[in-house]
Design a protein around this motif. Structure first.
Motif, PDB file in Angstrom:
ATOM      1  N   ASN A  15       0.815  -1.224   0.000  1.00 22.46           N
ATOM      2  CA  ASN A  15       0.000   0.000   0.000  1.00 22.46           C
ATOM      3  C   ASN A  15       0.842   1.265   0.000  1.00 22.46           C
ATOM      4  N   CYS A  16       2.050   1.185   0.488  1.00 25.55           N
ATOM      5  CA  CYS A  16       2.942   2.343   0.574  1.00 25.55           C
ATOM      6  C   CYS A  16       3.165   2.982  -0.803  1.00 25.55           C
ATOM      7  N   TYR A  17       3.002   2.208  -1.845  1.00 26.02           N
ATOM      8  CA  TYR A  17       3.293   2.703  -3.195  1.00 26.02           C
ATOM      9  C   TYR A  17       2.071   3.326  -3.862  1.00 26.02           C
ATOM     10  N   SER A  18       0.991   3.446  -3.094  1.00 19.77           N
ATOM     11  CA  SER A  18      -0.180   4.183  -3.575  1.00 19.77           C
ATOM     12  C   SER A  18      -0.362   5.490  -2.794  1.00 19.77           C
ATOM     13  N   PHE A  19       0.506   5.751  -1.801  1.00 18.60           N
ATOM     14  CA  PHE A  19       0.393   6.967  -0.999  1.00 18.60           C
ATOM     15  C   PHE A  19       0.761   8.194  -1.836  1.00 18.60           C
ATOM     16  N   ILE A  20       0.046   9.284  -1.596  1.00 24.67           N
ATOM     17  CA  ILE A  20       0.211  10.520  -2.350  1.00 24.67           C
ATOM     18  C   ILE A  20       0.643  11.644  -1.415  1.00 24.67           C
ATOM     19  N   ASN A  21       1.586  12.466  -1.878  1.00 26.71           N
ATOM     20  CA  ASN A  21       2.004  13.659  -1.126  1.00 26.71           C
ATOM     21  C   ASN A  21       0.919  14.731  -1.221  1.00 26.71           C
ATOM     22  N   TYR A  22       1.080  15.785  -0.420  1.00 24.01           N
ATOM     23  CA  TYR A  22       0.130  16.895  -0.435  1.00 24.01           C
ATOM     24  C   TYR A  22       0.012  17.548  -1.809  1.00 24.01           C
ATOM     25  N   GLY A  24       0.084  16.041  -4.631  1.00 24.69           N
ATOM     26  CA  GLY A  24      -0.498  15.122  -5.602  1.00 24.69           C
ATOM     27  C   GLY A  24       0.478  14.146  -6.224  1.00 24.69           C
ATOM     28  N   THR A  25       1.775  14.287  -5.940  1.00 24.62           N
ATOM     29  CA  THR A  25       2.769  13.356  -6.471  1.00 24.62           C
ATOM     30  C   THR A  25       2.819  12.093  -5.612  1.00 24.62           C
ATOM     31  N   PRO A  29       8.552   6.637  -5.623  1.00 22.75           N
ATOM     32  CA  PRO A  29       8.502   6.656  -7.088  1.00 22.75           C
ATOM     33  C   PRO A  29       8.254   5.313  -7.768  1.00 22.75           C
ATOM     34  N   TRP A  30       8.169   4.232  -7.022  1.00 21.02           N
ATOM     35  CA  TRP A  30       7.994   2.923  -7.650  1.00 21.02           C
ATOM     36  C   TRP A  30       6.536   2.518  -7.683  1.00 21.02           C
ATOM     37  N   ASP A  31       6.252   1.498  -8.478  1.00 21.59           N
ATOM     38  CA  ASP A  31       4.875   1.023  -8.606  1.00 21.59           C
ATOM     39  C   ASP A  31       4.531  -0.097  -7.639  1.00 21.59           C
ATOM     40  N   ASN A  32       5.550  -0.767  -7.089  1.00 22.24           N
ATOM     41  CA  ASN A  32       5.274  -1.862  -6.156  1.00 22.24           C
ATOM     42  C   ASN A  32       6.425  -2.044  -5.176  1.00 22.24           C
ATOM     43  N   HIS A 131       9.266   8.614  10.840  1.00 30.16           N
ATOM     44  CA  HIS A 131       7.816   8.720  10.977  1.00 30.16           C
ATOM     45  C   HIS A 131       7.147   9.706  10.032  1.00 30.16           C
ATOM     46  N   CYS A 132       7.775  10.812   9.714  1.00 31.41           N
ATOM     47  CA  CYS A 132       7.112  11.902   8.976  1.00 31.41           C
ATOM     48  C   CYS A 132       7.196  11.754   7.462  1.00 31.41           C
ATOM     49  N   HIS A 133       7.954  10.793   6.990  1.00 40.56           N
ATOM     50  CA  HIS A 133       8.203  10.596   5.562  1.00 40.56           C
ATOM     51  C   HIS A 133       8.765  11.881   4.952  1.00 40.56           C
ATOM     52  N   TYR A 134       8.098  12.535   4.015  1.00 39.59           N
ATOM     53  CA  TYR A 134       8.639  13.757   3.412  1.00 39.59           C
ATOM     54  C   TYR A 134       8.414  14.999   4.264  1.00 39.59           C
ATOM     55  N   ASN A 135       7.505  14.924   5.206  1.00 39.38           N
ATOM     56  CA  ASN A 135       7.116  16.104   5.969  1.00 39.38           C
ATOM     57  C   ASN A 135       8.227  16.580   6.899  1.00 39.38           C
ATOM     58  N   LYS A 136       8.292  17.864   7.106  1.00 34.50           N
ATOM     59  CA  LYS A 136       9.290  18.486   7.975  1.00 34.50           C
ATOM     60  C   LYS A 136       8.596  19.071   9.200  1.00 34.50           C
ATOM     61  N   ILE A 137       9.321  19.105  10.306  1.00 36.78           N
ATOM     62  CA  ILE A 137       8.835  19.746  11.527  1.00 36.78           C
ATOM     63  C   ILE A 137       9.066  21.248  11.362  1.00 36.78           C
ATOM     64  N   THR A 138       8.066  22.033  11.688  1.00 34.48           N
ATOM     65  CA  THR A 138       8.192  23.485  11.537  1.00 34.48           C
ATOM     66  C   THR A 138       8.032  24.182  12.881  1.00 34.48           C
ATOM     67  N   LYS A 139       8.415  25.443  12.885  1.00 34.03           N
ATOM     68  CA  LYS A 139       8.251  26.308  14.055  1.00 34.03           C
ATOM     69  C   LYS A 139       8.015  27.722  13.539  1.00 34.03           C
ATOM     70  N   LEU A 140       7.631  28.611  14.433  1.00 28.62           N
ATOM     71  CA  LEU A 140       7.476  30.016  14.070  1.00 28.62           C
ATOM     72  C   LEU A 140       8.769  30.747  14.404  1.00 28.62           C
ATOM     73  N   ASN A 141       9.281  31.525  13.450  1.00 36.06           N
ATOM     74  CA  ASN A 141      10.491  32.314  13.725  1.00 36.06           C
ATOM     75  C   ASN A 141      10.114  33.607  14.444  1.00 36.06           C
ATOM     76  N   GLU A 142      11.097  34.471  14.639  1.00 36.70           N
ATOM     77  CA  GLU A 142      10.884  35.716  15.382  1.00 36.70           C
ATOM     78  C   GLU A 142       9.835  36.617  14.737  1.00 36.70           C
ATOM     79  N   GLU A 143       9.703  36.535  13.429  1.00 31.99           N
ATOM     80  CA  GLU A 143       8.721  37.348  12.703  1.00 31.99           C
ATOM     81  C   GLU A 143       7.344  36.680  12.638  1.00 31.99           C
ATOM     82  N   GLY A 144       7.214  35.513  13.246  1.00 35.42           N
ATOM     83  CA  GLY A 144       5.946  34.802  13.222  1.00 35.42           C
ATOM     84  C   GLY A 144       5.715  33.997  11.957  1.00 35.42           C
ATOM     85  N   LYS A 145       6.773  33.821  11.157  1.00 36.65           N
ATOM     86  CA  LYS A 145       6.682  33.052   9.915  1.00 36.65           C
ATOM     87  C   LYS A 145       7.033  31.594  10.204  1.00 36.65           C
TER      88      LYS A 145
END
Length: 183
Positions: A15-22, A24-25, A29-32, A131-145
């Motif tokens: 099933n891992c090879y049918s998962f889609i990123n945010y 849409g990709t 990259p493999w089919d199985n 655990h996060c696969h492609y996802n990155k952990i984020t935080k807010l910087n001093e400017e709130g970004k």
């Protein structure tokens, strides 16, 4: 002896090879899983030697028989940091891994499957996780970004070109980030 890290191989997980990123990709990259498993085994064995230590930070594999067959082919002295999908018996894991742990402190770097809570960050130089696969952990910087929190190092296969990464490379990267005041 070299030390390597990798996470979320998900061997024999079709099933891992049918998962889609945010965006849409395809997440992988493999089919199985058969094709992907062979490529990951090849990449692992190209750089890991029998005496090397390799930490697998969780979510090893899904089909017990196929995963066992794969483990027998992988070089290195393996340590498993259990992930949320590591459901086989401890007896099974102990046959293939020198150690099985929930987390591990290696040279004051905390190795986990799931990233640690930000309130624990001051206890370790850095958190190396999966655990996060492609996802990155984020935080807010001093400017709130919202920015990527470089304290966390994601070693999921999707972030390491499906290849174990050498611990010394992460340590050198960390040294540079500290010198630049980024962590």
């Amino acid at each position: 002896m070299n030390i390597f890290l990798i996470s979320d191989t998900h061997f024999a997980h079709e099933n891992c090879y049918s998962f889609i990123n945010y965006d849409g990709t395809k997440m992988r990259p493999w089919d199985n899983c058969d094709e992907a498993d062979e490529i990951m085994i090849e990449r692992w064995n190209e750089i890991v030697r029998p005496g090397d230590r390799i930490y697998l930070l969780g979510d090893l594999g899904f089909n017990k028989l196929k995963t066992e067959s794969i483990l027998k082919r992988l070089k290195g002295r393996k340590v498993l940091i259990k992930g949320n999908h590591d459901k086989f018996s401890l007896t099974f894991y102990k046959q293939h891994f020198d150690h099985v742990r929930a987390c591990f402190n290696r040279d004051n770097y905390l190795l986990t499957h799931i990233p640690i809570h930000p309130s624990c960050k001051n206890r370790f130089i850095r958190n190396i996780h999966g655990h996060c696969h492609y996802n990155k952990i984020t935080k807010l910087n001093e400017e709130g970004k919202e920015v990527i929190d470089l304290y966390y190092k994601n070693v999921c296969v999707e972030c390491t070109n499906y290849t174990p990464i050498e611990f010394s490379v992460i340590k050198e990267e960390t040294k540079k980030l500290i010198e630049q005041g980024l962590i």
